[in-house]
Write an enzyme that holds these catalytic residues in place. Structure first.
Site, PDB file in Angstrom:
ATOM      1  N   HIS A 119       0.805  -1.213   0.000  1.00  0.00           N
ATOM      2  CA  HIS A 119       0.000   0.000   0.000  1.00  0.00           C
ATOM      3  C   HIS A 119       0.841   1.268   0.000  1.00  0.00           C
ATOM      4  O   HIS A 119       1.913   1.341   0.599  1.00  0.00           O
ATOM      5  CB  HIS A 119      -0.931   0.012   1.220  1.00  0.00           C
ATOM      6  CG  HIS A 119      -0.210  -0.075   2.529  1.00  0.00           C
ATOM      7  ND1 HIS A 119       0.294   1.026   3.182  1.00  0.00           N
ATOM      8  CD2 HIS A 119       0.106  -1.139   3.302  1.00  0.00           C
ATOM      9  CE1 HIS A 119       0.866   0.659   4.307  1.00  0.00           C
ATOM     10  NE2 HIS A 119       0.778  -0.659   4.412  1.00  0.00           N
ATOM     11  N   ASP A 120       0.366   2.245  -0.740  1.00  0.00           N
ATOM     12  CA  ASP A 120       0.927   3.592  -0.770  1.00  0.00           C
ATOM     13  C   ASP A 120       2.311   3.679  -1.395  1.00  0.00           C
ATOM     14  O   ASP A 120       3.007   4.693  -1.239  1.00  0.00           O
ATOM     15  CB  ASP A 120       0.956   4.206   0.640  1.00  0.00           C
ATOM     16  CG  ASP A 120      -0.413   4.184   1.304  1.00  0.00           C
ATOM     17  OD1 ASP A 120      -1.316   4.858   0.794  1.00  0.00           O
ATOM     18  OD2 ASP A 120      -0.569   3.479   2.330  1.00  0.00           O
ATOM     19  N   GLY A 137       5.054  -1.016   2.728  1.00  0.00           N
ATOM     20  CA  GLY A 137       4.228   0.161   2.545  1.00  0.00           C
ATOM     21  C   GLY A 137       5.017   1.452   2.452  1.00  0.00           C
ATOM     22  O   GLY A 137       6.082   1.590   3.056  1.00  0.00           O
TER      23      GLY A 137
END
Length: 255
Positions: A119-120, A137
């Site tokens: 994520h991200d 992340g």
């Protein structure tokens, strides 16, 4: 052509030229651009936008929710550019509210089998993630960077453009642009000279960046050395990129 066994959400928007193989699943708000191929058993979940001329291979999972215990179902996104190759069993997750809500991959990227983008993450153009390489992340990866097989990057690390990470390496600090890092606890081992030659950097630029690597990356230079390189950076963009990266690093750089 869309195989009759594929399951495609009514919310999905696929260009008429998109090909979808047997038993593939496209769920939620997914937009897929022209000439993209989705192989059998691939899973794509939205909100997600995928550009043109991509090839997503069998059993890849693209746009799944993040593996973050703080995630509570909020609306977050995944964006993927053009001409990417996402190979078998690789996984790419959407963003989190706490990380800006967006995972983004650029164009002309090769994500090899079993690789993972968490994520991200923000991944630049022309990046290669070899088999089972993993980005935790919030990792940022500059254009033309390469991760060897099973290499991993810790949360919030920044990997500079044209950097090379050796296979099985563990990266826990930022890797300066144009630098090679390798080892169980990754260390900077040299300038990525071969990669720079292949991408058209001049011998003079490579020599200058190698001096900067030796004096500022491997051992912190004094103010006089910094001043010398800052003056040279006024006419050499690659050196300016290197110096800016070192100055702005928050985690510290891999030495």
């Amino acid at each position: 052509m869309i195989h009759p066994s594929a399951i495609i959400s009514d919310e999905a928007r696929l260009h008429e030229s998109v090909q979808v193989g047997p038993f593939a699943i496209i769920e939620g708000e997914v937009e897929i651009g022209a000439n993209t191929v989705i192989e059998s058993h691939a899973v794509i979940k939205g909100p997600c936008r995928i550009g043109t001329d991509n090839h997503i291979f069998s059993h890849a999972v693209v746009g799944e929710v993040p593996q973050d215990l703080k995630f509570a179902g909020e609306r977050t996104f995944l964006e993927i550019g053009d001409r990417n190759r996402i190979r078998e069993f690789s996984t790419i997750h959407r963003g989190t509210a706490g990380g800006g809500g967006l995972t983004r991959l650029g164009s002309d990227i090769l994500v090899m089998a079993y690789a993972h983008v968490a994520h991200d993450c923000l991944v630049g153009d022309h990046v290669i993630l070899a088999n089972a390489a993993s980005l935790a992340g919030h990792v940022e990866v500059g254009e033309h960077a390469i991760f060897g097989g099973f290499a991993v990057a810790h949360q919030f690390c920044h990997i500079g453009s044209h950097a090379f990470i050796g296979g099985f390496s563990k990266v826990s600090k930022d890797v300066v642009p144009f630098v090679m890092a390798d080892g169980a606890r990754a260390r900077a081992i040299g300038l990525n000279k071969e990669g720079m030659k292949r991408r058209g950097f001049s011998p003079e630029t490579i020599t200058l960046l190698n001096r900067c690597f030796r004096q500022l990356v491997k051992r912190q230079g004094d103010d006089l050395v910094w001043t010398e390189f800052e003056q040279a950076a006024e006419t050499e963009p690659a050196l300016a990129e290197m110096l800016d990266f070192i100055r702005e690093s928050e985690r510290g750089i891999t030495r």
